[in-house]
Design a protein around this motif. Structure first.
Motif, mmCIF file in Angstrom:
data_model
loop_
_atom_site.group_PDB
_atom_site.id
_atom_site.type_symbol
_atom_site.label_atom_id
_atom_site.label_comp_id
_atom_site.label_asym_id
_atom_site.label_seq_id
_atom_site.Cartn_x
_atom_site.Cartn_y
_atom_site.Cartn_z
ATOM 1 N N PRO A 245 17.426 22.300 -0.206
ATOM 2 C CA PRO A 245 17.663 22.089 -1.877
ATOM 3 C C PRO A 245 18.500 20.808 -2.246
ATOM 4 O O PRO A 245 18.450 20.766 -1.177
ATOM 5 N N ILE A 246 18.110 20.879 -3.070
ATOM 6 C CA ILE A 246 18.250 19.458 -3.706
ATOM 7 C C ILE A 246 18.944 19.580 -4.683
ATOM 8 O O ILE A 246 19.263 20.149 -5.458
ATOM 9 N N SER A 247 20.318 19.288 -5.303
ATOM 10 C CA SER A 247 21.507 18.960 -5.946
ATOM 11 C C SER A 247 21.373 17.563 -6.958
ATOM 12 O O SER A 247 20.643 16.828 -6.950
ATOM 13 N N VAL A 248 21.883 18.251 -8.565
ATOM 14 C CA VAL A 248 21.906 17.384 -8.830
ATOM 15 C C VAL A 248 22.222 16.165 -9.006
ATOM 16 O O VAL A 248 23.516 16.175 -8.308
ATOM 17 N N GLY A 249 22.116 14.902 -9.209
ATOM 18 C CA GLY A 249 22.889 13.900 -8.701
ATOM 19 C C GLY A 249 22.671 13.061 -7.850
ATOM 20 O O GLY A 249 22.800 12.064 -7.145
ATOM 21 N N GLU A 250 21.912 13.350 -6.948
ATOM 22 C CA GLU A 250 21.475 12.525 -5.198
ATOM 23 C C GLU A 250 21.014 11.585 -5.860
ATOM 24 O O GLU A 250 19.539 11.463 -6.399
ATOM 25 N N GLU A 251 21.038 10.870 -4.946
ATOM 26 C CA GLU A 251 20.888 9.429 -4.765
ATOM 27 C C GLU A 251 19.440 10.033 -3.464
ATOM 28 O O GLU A 251 19.721 9.178 -2.287
ATOM 29 N N LEU A 252 18.352 10.103 -4.299
ATOM 30 C CA LEU A 252 17.173 10.055 -3.417
ATOM 31 C C LEU A 252 15.932 9.352 -3.744
ATOM 32 O O LEU A 252 16.062 8.426 -4.671
ATOM 33 N N GLU B 112 0.599 -1.020 0.074
ATOM 34 C CA GLU B 112 0.419 0.488 0.167
ATOM 35 C C GLU B 112 0.855 1.632 0.410
ATOM 36 O O GLU B 112 0.234 2.451 0.008
ATOM 37 N N VAL B 113 1.814 1.228 0.279
ATOM 38 C CA VAL B 113 2.947 2.629 0.122
ATOM 39 C C VAL B 113 4.238 1.835 -1.340
ATOM 40 O O VAL B 113 4.372 0.778 -1.970
ATOM 41 N N LEU B 114 3.622 3.334 -2.007
ATOM 42 C CA LEU B 114 4.132 3.398 -3.473
ATOM 43 C C LEU B 114 6.128 4.381 -3.222
ATOM 44 O O LEU B 114 5.760 4.945 -2.462
ATOM 45 N N ALA B 115 7.086 3.800 -3.878
ATOM 46 C CA ALA B 115 8.181 4.500 -3.699
ATOM 47 C C ALA B 115 9.058 4.013 -5.270
ATOM 48 O O ALA B 115 9.004 3.053 -6.954
ATOM 49 N N SER B 116 9.760 4.734 -5.459
ATOM 50 C CA SER B 116 10.350 5.526 -6.945
ATOM 51 C C SER B 116 11.715 5.960 -6.384
ATOM 52 O O SER B 116 12.015 6.940 -5.091
ATOM 53 N N PRO B 117 13.134 5.431 -6.952
ATOM 54 C CA PRO B 117 14.205 5.829 -6.960
ATOM 55 C C PRO B 117 13.742 7.888 -7.195
ATOM 56 O O PRO B 117 13.247 7.504 -8.620
ATOM 57 N N PHE B 118 14.714 8.430 -7.155
ATOM 58 C CA PHE B 118 14.695 9.950 -7.615
ATOM 59 C C PHE B 118 15.886 10.822 -7.628
ATOM 60 O O PHE B 118 16.696 11.015 -6.932
ATOM 61 N N VAL B 119 16.696 10.387 -9.002
ATOM 62 C CA VAL B 119 18.144 10.422 -8.986
ATOM 63 C C VAL B 119 18.306 11.535 -9.846
ATOM 64 O O VAL B 119 17.781 12.162 -11.110
ATOM 65 N N PRO B 120 18.155 13.414 -9.697
ATOM 66 C CA PRO B 120 17.629 14.860 -10.913
ATOM 67 C C PRO B 120 18.974 15.009 -11.401
ATOM 68 O O PRO B 120 19.850 14.756 -10.909
ATOM 69 N N THR B 121 18.003 15.519 -12.160
ATOM 70 C CA THR B 121 19.733 15.156 -13.072
ATOM 71 C C THR B 121 19.305 16.883 -13.780
ATOM 72 O O THR B 121 19.142 17.498 -13.349
ATOM 73 N N ALA B 122 20.739 17.658 -14.283
ATOM 74 C CA ALA B 122 20.340 19.044 -14.709
ATOM 75 C C ALA B 122 19.604 19.974 -15.536
ATOM 76 O O ALA B 122 19.042 20.752 -15.261
ATOM 77 N N ALA B 123 19.080 18.966 -15.935
ATOM 78 C CA ALA B 123 17.477 19.288 -17.034
ATOM 79 C C ALA B 123 17.187 20.183 -16.201
ATOM 80 O O ALA B 123 16.109 20.981 -16.743
ATOM 81 N N TYR B 124 16.947 20.011 -15.078
ATOM 82 C CA TYR B 124 15.844 20.113 -13.808
ATOM 83 C C TYR B 124 16.317 20.726 -13.189
ATOM 84 O O TYR B 124 15.596 21.035 -12.100
ATOM 85 N N ALA B 125 17.080 21.680 -13.448
ATOM 86 C CA ALA B 125 17.904 22.909 -12.751
ATOM 87 C C ALA B 125 18.791 23.606 -13.126
ATOM 88 O O ALA B 125 18.366 23.935 -13.822
ATOM 89 N N VAL B 126 18.586 24.146 -12.107
ATOM 90 C CA VAL B 126 19.473 25.833 -12.117
ATOM 91 C C VAL B 126 20.703 26.004 -11.530
ATOM 92 O O VAL B 126 20.273 26.187 -10.411
ATOM 93 N N ASP B 127 22.093 25.782 -12.081
ATOM 94 C CA ASP B 127 22.891 26.573 -11.190
ATOM 95 C C ASP B 127 23.508 24.802 -10.425
ATOM 96 O O ASP B 127 23.454 25.339 -9.347
ATOM 97 N N GLY B 128 22.897 23.626 -10.530
ATOM 98 C CA GLY B 128 23.003 22.061 -10.234
ATOM 99 C C GLY B 128 22.310 22.252 -8.839
ATOM 100 O O GLY B 128 22.421 20.711 -8.513
#
Length: 246
Positions: free
Chosen positions: A187-194, A132-148
């Motif tokens: 803040p969340i940085s590009v490349g963080e393993e979340l 009943e709990v959903l989950a997914s990795p989230f490793v953000p890329t530079a395409a959705y960031a400004v200055d990292g």
């Protein structure tokens, strides 16, 4: 904010075809109140058109004469998920997303679309030990960031799709986002393993109250949200759109 401003939402940050992803839209609108707020969606939000943001109590977002959303600032908050899965557990959940290989109105969603390799790739699936709990990795890329640093609208987007009701996802019942409240702790940085976790807090006849949280490798919550989802009255309309066809 001045009495009225205009904003455009990016076409590639879509949910249904031609419409904004709900989280990206809500996050963009919440920016006018400082980033922490509640956004109520009154209609689907189009992309690549001028949206009028008018000051008031609440702030309103419109396209022409059509009211799309209302926005209010809220106090900061943090929601604790019922479980804190590892990246490996979240990856297994993502591969267990029940609509992989099925064409439906959100197949191309910038957040959860399984084949949307230029998106956030936050495709939530049920945890093996907590279905009943959903989950997914989230490793953000530079395409959705400004200055990292990941844009706030993208953080709201990552919180959006995992908050979809797990029971509705399992039974393939189509729901629309009605409202969303979110707060980002840091803040969340590009490349963080979340990891993003979503869970249901209250079930009504058609509306479902849910929550979601982004956690880092230490299990610390870096952003969280609550949401209200509303099931469509006529689910057969979705079936005619190939929601249940593989």
């Amino acid at each position: 904010m001045s009495d009225s401003t205009t904003m455009h939402l990016k076409p590639r940050e879509n949910g249904p075809r031609g419409m904004s992803n709900g989280g990206f839209a809500c996050g963009s609108f919440a920016g006018v109140v400082g980033g922490t707020g509640r956004v109520r969606l009154h209609d689907r939000v189009p992309v690549d058109v001028p949206l009028s943001v008018a000051d008031g109590t609440p702030i309103t977002v419109s396209h022409g004469a059509k009211l799309l959303a209302t926005v209010e600032a809220t106090a900061a908050f943090t929601l604790d998920p019922p479980v804190r899965p590892t990246m490996a557990e979240a990856e297994r959940a993502r591969h267990g997303h029940p609509l992989r290989g099925v064409r439906h109105p959100l197949s191309n969603c910038v957040v959860c679309g399984p084949e949307r390799h230029d998106g956030l790739r936050v495709t939530p699936g049920p945890l093996a030990d907590h279905p009943e709990v959903l989950a997914s990795p989230f490793v953000p890329t530079a395409a959705y960031a400004v200055d990292g640093i990941v844009r706030p609208a993208a953080v709201w987007g990552a919180l959006d799709c995992p908050s979809y009701p797990a029971a509705a996802l399992r039974t393939r019942r189509f729901c629309l986002l009605g409202s969303m409240r979110a707060h980002q702790v840091r803040p969340i940085s590009v490349g963080e393993e979340l990891v993003v976790v979503g869970w249901t807090t209250r079930q009504g006849s058609r509306s479902v109250h849910t929550a979601s949280a982004i956690i880092d490798r230490t299990g610390t919550v870096v952003a969280s949200a609550d949401a209200v989802w509303v099931a469509l009255r006529h689910q057969w309309l979705i079936r005619t759109m190939s929601w249940l066809r593989s």
